[in-house]
Design an enzyme around this catalytic site. Structure first.
Site, PDB file in Angstrom:
ATOM      1  N   CYS A 119       0.814  -1.220   0.000  1.00  0.00           N
ATOM      2  CA  CYS A 119       0.000   0.000   0.000  1.00  0.00           C
ATOM      3  C   CYS A 119       0.846   1.268   0.000  1.00  0.00           C
ATOM      4  O   CYS A 119       0.332   2.359  -0.235  1.00  0.00           O
ATOM      5  CB  CYS A 119      -0.940  -0.004   1.201  1.00  0.00           C
ATOM      6  N   HIS A 252      -2.765   7.233   3.868  1.00  0.00           N
ATOM      7  CA  HIS A 252      -3.258   6.039   3.189  1.00  0.00           C
ATOM      8  C   HIS A 252      -4.623   5.673   3.767  1.00  0.00           C
ATOM      9  O   HIS A 252      -4.817   5.657   4.980  1.00  0.00           O
ATOM     10  CB  HIS A 252      -2.268   4.895   3.373  1.00  0.00           C
ATOM     11  N   ASN A 282      -9.944   0.277   1.066  1.00  0.00           N
ATOM     12  CA  ASN A 282      -8.495   0.328   0.928  1.00  0.00           C
ATOM     13  C   ASN A 282      -8.126  -0.101  -0.491  1.00  0.00           C
ATOM     14  O   ASN A 282      -8.226  -1.268  -0.838  1.00  0.00           O
ATOM     15  CB  ASN A 282      -7.850  -0.598   1.965  1.00  0.00           C
TER      16      ASN A 282
END
Length: 331
Positions: A119, A252, A282
């Site tokens: 990520c 994030h 996500n």
């Protein structure tokens, strides 16, 4: 790794994003696994996410984002001499998604490679592009960050299924007359890799890999809440800035609880924090560019705004970038 930008100013001059058409709500997930809209919202802040169609791969959703970024920057595809694609879900191991994108976009002279950092991939890729431009090895770069994590999830595993969505974003990075990137902080801890991993996806043999993402949610939460704060403080201090100087905080989009914790510990108020995890879940490497696009749409990315971007994820990896936003090329 911690460093301050040196020499030529380099910034983002174009931004584009794209997500699949299909919206999957929490209520729909409740018909697949034992869960509920209330349970998911309370623990993650997510209410819906985008899911790629069966025949959609990474490049299918990344290509529109890349084209939008080029148009936004007023850049011709043939002027791009570096394309970095951050993803953990490429179309295939080779040819790389970056090479496929460069071909589709019409970039015959571009170096193109995929970057694997979970990520945190988008931040890592931005730093790579910055370094290539600052050294003079490249003149104008396209950075793509995106994932189709729905393709590698166990659709019977509630602990991962409710968290992730599909999406992509892209930015054009090039020299600017003012503003631009001020500094970066990157790190990795492979010792914690088994807390968020994809066993059986590479050359290491596993007895029962099952070919799905596996996650220890408790350990990832502990890591994320610690490292988001650590990384942000590190880059701010190195650049001679304070939290009060930050105009836009783009973390994030892993989990609303993680975002809230990090913002609170840093002392960044809600009105400066960009949150869209409720709509997209996500999206891994697509997370930060999608949030950047929302920030711009909301009028937050005014000329001269100090933008703090922090990512963390599988690896375990983390990274922050501090940027003075410029509209256009800073002219």
């Amino acid at each position: 790794m911690l460093g301050v930008a040196q020499g030529v100013r380099i910034g983002i001059t174009g931004l584009g994003v794209h997500v699949p058409d299909k919206v999957m709500t929490n209520h729909e997930l409740a018909g697949i696994v034992e869960t509920s809209d209330e349970w998911i919202r309370e623990r993650t802040g997510i209410r819906e996410r985008r899911i790629a169609a069966d025949d959609e791969a990474l490049t299918d959703i990344a290509l529109p984002a890349a084209r939008a970024a080029l148009e936004d920057a007023g850049a011709a595809a043939e002027e791009i001499d570096l394309l970095v694609c951050a993803t953990v879900t490429p179309d295939m191991m080779f040819p790389t998604s970056s090479a496929l994108l460069a071909n589709e976009l019409g970039m015959p002279h571009a170096a193109a490679y995929d970057l694997l950092a979970g990520c945190t991939g988008f931040v890592y890729a931005v730093v790579q592009a910055y370094g290539m431009l600052a050294s003079g090895l490249a003149r104008r770069a396209l950075v793509v960050g995106g994932d189709v994590l729905s393709k590698i999830l166990d659709w019977e595993d509630r602990s991962t299924l409710v968290l992730f969505g599909d999406g992509a974003g892209a930015v054009v990075i090039e020299p600017v007359e003012r503003g631009g990137f001020l500094g970066f902080e990157l790190g990795a801890d492979g010792g914690g890799g088994e807390y968020l991993w994809y066993p059986g996806s590479g050359s290491r043999r596993f007895e029962d890999p099952t070919s799905f993402v596996k996650m220890n949610g408790r350990e990832v939460f502990k890591f994320a809440t610690r490292i988001m704060v650590y990384s942000a403080h590190g880059v701010l201090e190195e650049c001679g800035k304070t939290v009060d100087d930050v105009d836009v905080y783009i973390p994030h989009q892993a989990n609303k609880r993680i975002i809230d914790y990090a913002a609170d510990k840093l002392g960044i108020p809600t009105e400066k924090t960009v949150v869209n995890v409720d709509r997209f879940g996500n999206t891994s490497s697509g997370s930060i560019p999608l949030a950047l696009a929302d920030a711009r749409a909301e009028g937050r990315l005014r000329d001269g705004a100090l933008v703090l971007m922090t990512g963390m994820g599988a690896g375990l990896t983390w990274g922050s970038a501090l940027l003075e936003w410029t509209n256009g090329k800073g002219a």
